[in-house]
Design a protein around this motif. Structure first.
Motif, PDB file in Angstrom:
ATOM      1  N   LEU A  35      -1.663 -10.915  12.282  1.00  0.00           N
ATOM      2  CA  LEU A  35      -0.303 -10.386  12.372  1.00  0.00           C
ATOM      3  C   LEU A  35      -0.021  -9.418  11.225  1.00  0.00           C
ATOM      4  N   GLU A  36      -0.504  -9.761  10.035  1.00  0.00           N
ATOM      5  CA  GLU A  36      -0.310  -8.884   8.876  1.00  0.00           C
ATOM      6  C   GLU A  36      -0.947  -7.520   9.117  1.00  0.00           C
ATOM      7  N   LYS A  37      -2.191  -7.504   9.580  1.00  0.00           N
ATOM      8  CA  LYS A  37      -2.894  -6.246   9.814  1.00  0.00           C
ATOM      9  C   LYS A  37      -2.212  -5.433  10.910  1.00  0.00           C
ATOM     10  N   MET A  38      -1.714  -6.106  11.934  1.00  0.00           N
ATOM     11  CA  MET A  38      -1.019  -5.412  13.008  1.00  0.00           C
ATOM     12  C   MET A  38       0.229  -4.710  12.474  1.00  0.00           C
ATOM     13  N   LEU A  39       1.009  -5.426  11.645  1.00  0.00           N
ATOM     14  CA  LEU A  39       2.235  -4.839  11.095  1.00  0.00           C
ATOM     15  C   LEU A  39       1.918  -3.677  10.157  1.00  0.00           C
ATOM     16  N   HIS A  40       0.882  -3.824   9.338  1.00  0.00           N
ATOM     17  CA  HIS A  40       0.497  -2.721   8.450  1.00  0.00           C
ATOM     18  C   HIS A  40       0.192  -1.463   9.263  1.00  0.00           C
ATOM     19  N   PHE A  41      -0.490  -1.651  10.393  1.00  0.00           N
ATOM     20  CA  PHE A  41      -0.835  -0.511  11.246  1.00  0.00           C
ATOM     21  C   PHE A  41       0.411   0.090  11.896  1.00  0.00           C
ATOM     22  N   LEU A  42       1.263  -0.755  12.470  1.00  0.00           N
ATOM     23  CA  LEU A  42       2.428  -0.271  13.196  1.00  0.00           C
ATOM     24  C   LEU A  42       3.477   0.355  12.280  1.00  0.00           C
ATOM     25  N   LEU A  43       3.491  -0.057  11.012  1.00  0.00           N
ATOM     26  CA  LEU A  43       4.497   0.445  10.067  1.00  0.00           C
ATOM     27  C   LEU A  43       3.947   1.526   9.142  1.00  0.00           C
ATOM     28  N   ALA A  44       2.783   2.070   9.459  1.00  0.00           N
ATOM     29  CA  ALA A  44       2.099   3.014   8.561  1.00  0.00           C
ATOM     30  C   ALA A  44       2.988   4.194   8.158  1.00  0.00           C
ATOM     31  N   LYS A  45       3.821   4.670   9.084  1.00  0.00           N
ATOM     32  CA  LYS A  45       4.638   5.851   8.771  1.00  0.00           C
ATOM     33  C   LYS A  45       5.724   5.548   7.729  1.00  0.00           C
ATOM     34  N   TYR A  46       5.975   4.246   7.474  1.00  0.00           N
ATOM     35  CA  TYR A  46       6.991   3.865   6.488  1.00  0.00           C
ATOM     36  C   TYR A  46       6.387   3.577   5.110  1.00  0.00           C
ATOM     37  N   GLN A  47       5.082   3.736   4.926  1.00  0.00           N
ATOM     38  CA  GLN A  47       4.450   3.424   3.639  1.00  0.00           C
ATOM     39  C   GLN A  47       5.020   4.293   2.531  1.00  0.00           C
ATOM     40  N   THR A  48       5.176   3.702   1.346  1.00  0.00           N
ATOM     41  CA  THR A  48       5.819   4.406   0.234  1.00  0.00           C
ATOM     42  C   THR A  48       4.930   5.448  -0.415  1.00  0.00           C
ATOM     43  N   GLY A  49       3.615   5.282  -0.330  1.00  0.00           N
ATOM     44  CA  GLY A  49       2.709   6.209  -1.007  1.00  0.00           C
ATOM     45  C   GLY A  49       2.475   5.875  -2.462  1.00  0.00           C
ATOM     46  N   ILE A  50       3.060   4.757  -2.940  1.00  0.00           N
ATOM     47  CA  ILE A  50       2.812   4.330  -4.315  1.00  0.00           C
ATOM     48  C   ILE A  50       1.331   3.991  -4.473  1.00  0.00           C
ATOM     49  N   ASP A  51       0.723   4.427  -5.606  1.00  0.00           N
ATOM     50  CA  ASP A  51      -0.733   4.264  -5.751  1.00  0.00           C
ATOM     51  C   ASP A  51      -1.146   3.328  -6.873  1.00  0.00           C
ATOM     52  N   ALA A  52      -0.246   2.479  -7.339  1.00  0.00           N
ATOM     53  CA  ALA A  52      -0.605   1.516  -8.388  1.00  0.00           C
ATOM     54  C   ALA A  52       0.410   0.389  -8.405  1.00  0.00           C
ATOM     55  N   GLY A  53      -0.007  -0.776  -8.908  1.00  0.00           N
ATOM     56  CA  GLY A  53       0.886  -1.922  -9.009  1.00  0.00           C
ATOM     57  C   GLY A  53       0.441  -3.049  -8.086  1.00  0.00           C
ATOM     58  N   ASP A  54       0.890  -4.246  -8.382  1.00  0.00           N
ATOM     59  CA  ASP A  54       0.496  -5.435  -7.622  1.00  0.00           C
ATOM     60  C   ASP A  54       0.910  -5.297  -6.164  1.00  0.00           C
ATOM     61  N   GLY A  55      -0.067  -5.326  -5.238  1.00  0.00           N
ATOM     62  CA  GLY A  55       0.224  -5.261  -3.812  1.00  0.00           C
ATOM     63  C   GLY A  55       0.761  -3.937  -3.327  1.00  0.00           C
ATOM     64  N   TYR A  56       0.465  -2.826  -4.047  1.00  0.00           N
ATOM     65  CA  TYR A  56       1.084  -1.536  -3.734  1.00  0.00           C
ATOM     66  C   TYR A  56       0.730  -1.013  -2.337  1.00  0.00           C
ATOM     67  N   THR A  57      -0.450  -1.418  -1.794  1.00  0.00           N
ATOM     68  CA  THR A  57      -0.847  -0.927  -0.469  1.00  0.00           C
ATOM     69  C   THR A  57      -0.018  -1.544   0.654  1.00  0.00           C
ATOM     70  N   GLU A  58       0.746  -2.592   0.350  1.00  0.00           N
ATOM     71  CA  GLU A  58       1.529  -3.296   1.366  1.00  0.00           C
ATOM     72  C   GLU A  58       3.026  -3.030   1.226  1.00  0.00           C
ATOM     73  N   LEU A  59       3.387  -1.944   0.534  1.00  0.00           N
ATOM     74  CA  LEU A  59       4.790  -1.609   0.314  1.00  0.00           C
ATOM     75  C   LEU A  59       5.257  -0.571   1.333  1.00  0.00           C
ATOM     76  N   PHE A  60       6.458  -0.803   1.871  1.00  0.00           N
ATOM     77  CA  PHE A  60       7.037   0.087   2.868  1.00  0.00           C
ATOM     78  C   PHE A  60       8.492   0.354   2.492  1.00  0.00           C
ATOM     79  N   TYR A  61       9.003   1.503   2.949  1.00  0.00           N
ATOM     80  CA  TYR A  61      10.411   1.772   2.732  1.00  0.00           C
ATOM     81  C   TYR A  61      11.254   0.726   3.469  1.00  0.00           C
ATOM     82  N   ILE A  62      12.455   0.470   2.964  1.00  0.00           N
ATOM     83  CA  ILE A  62      13.304  -0.593   3.482  1.00  0.00           C
ATOM     84  C   ILE A  62      13.632  -0.392   4.963  1.00  0.00           C
ATOM     85  N   GLU A  63      13.561   0.872   5.433  1.00  0.00           N
ATOM     86  CA  GLU A  63      13.844   1.160   6.843  1.00  0.00           C
ATOM     87  C   GLU A  63      12.823   0.505   7.781  1.00  0.00           C
ATOM     88  N   ALA A  64      11.692   0.032   7.223  1.00  0.00           N
ATOM     89  CA  ALA A  64      10.663  -0.600   8.055  1.00  0.00           C
ATOM     90  C   ALA A  64      11.042  -2.025   8.462  1.00  0.00           C
TER      91      ALA A  64
END
Length: 284
Positions: free
Chosen positions: A58-87
């Motif tokens: 389920l986590e991987k599915m959501l990461h894929f479906l919400l890709a357009k909302y990714q913040t683009g932050i490139d550092a920090g704990d769990g930064y690859t799993e961060l999305f804008y609040i609109e997601a």
């Protein structure tokens, strides 16, 4: 049978971001995340309990479906799993969809429960928490000081070897455009220099990061670094501001142009260089 785990949708109001992740103990995970991204909105965050294998899917599915909302932050704990609040809204819709179609057998629940700390343990808990903060603050102070030590070492090399290096810099709107001509351009060395100017500060009152090197680009033998003068940043952390003021004393001793140069090194426009690269790749 898989052990139970949780998928969570954690809201960080101060950053206007949401993290989509998994954990066996959400509250414990929050404690490490909040050091980077601030306080969590426990009441309006979400969780869903599932076997570990299903949580992962389920986590991987959501990461894929919400890709357009990714913040683009490139550092920090769990930064690859961060999305804008609109997601948040589309994430909830996707989860309800898989529940309604019997892909998973679980319920999405709003709110992250905090563990109850008994009165007898609360004082010890506060003591451990303050000690952990204190240790983190001291470690952070040492790390930032070491960064400025490396910056000063770099400036001293430039000062003592200025007659053997081909460099030039200009200052535009409190930003240093430093160019150096070198046939041995090393991408790893370039990234190392850029990281020198990226600071993460954590103490009892402040947690956050700032990168004062906004970019590096190269063309031919010329590499250009774009670095903001930290002394012009009125929001800089006092520790960074003080150490930067000492480093800038060294920088001010460096001539703006190497005596080796027979002509000026041109200022590189990173946007134009990127367009040229994309254009040449399109023709290939």
């Amino acid at each position: 049978m898989d052990n139970p785990s949780f998928l969570y949708l954690l809201l960080f109001p101060a950053k206007k971001m949401m993290k989509v992740g998994k954990a066996n103990n959400i509250y414990n995970r929050v404690q490490s995340l909040r050091r980077f991204w601030g306080e969590v909105d426990y009441e309006h965050s979400y969780r869903i309990a599932l076997p570990q294998s299903e949580v992962f899917k389920l986590e991987k599915m959501l990461h894929f479906l919400l890709a357009k909302y990714q913040t683009g932050i490139d550092a920090g704990d769990g930064y690859t799993e961060l999305f804008y609040i609109e997601a948040l809204e589309p994430a909830i819709k996707h989860i309800h969809y898989v529940i309604e179609h019997d892909v998973i057998n679980a319920q999405l629940q709003q709110g992250i429960e905090k563990p109850q700390i008994s009165a007898g343990k609360s004082a010890a808990h506060r003591h451990r928490k303050m000690k952990k903060q204190s240790d983190a603050m001291i470690s952070n102070l040492i790390r930032v000081t070491e960064q400025f030590s490396r910056i000063n070492r770099l400036l001293l090399i430039l000062l003592f070897k200025q007659h053997r290096l081909r460099y030039q810099y200009d200052i535009e709107e409190n930003t240093v455009l430093f160019r150096i001509a070198d046939n041995r351009t090393d991408q790893g060395e370039t990234l190392k220099i850029m990281r020198m100017f990226s600071f993460f500060i954590e103490d009892f009152r402040y947690t956050g990061g700032t990168n004062y090197c906004s970019g590096a680009c190269n063309k031919g033998t010329i590499t250009q670094y774009t670095v903001q003068l930290i002394s012009t940043d009125h929001d800089a952390h006092p520790l960074v501001a003080y150490l930067a003021s000492q480093s800038e004393r060294l920088f001010n001793k460096l001539p703006s142009r190497s005596s080796l140069l027979t002509e000026d090194l041109p200022i590189l426009e990173s946007g134009r260089i990127l367009r040229e690269i994309l254009h040449s790749e399109g023709e290939a």
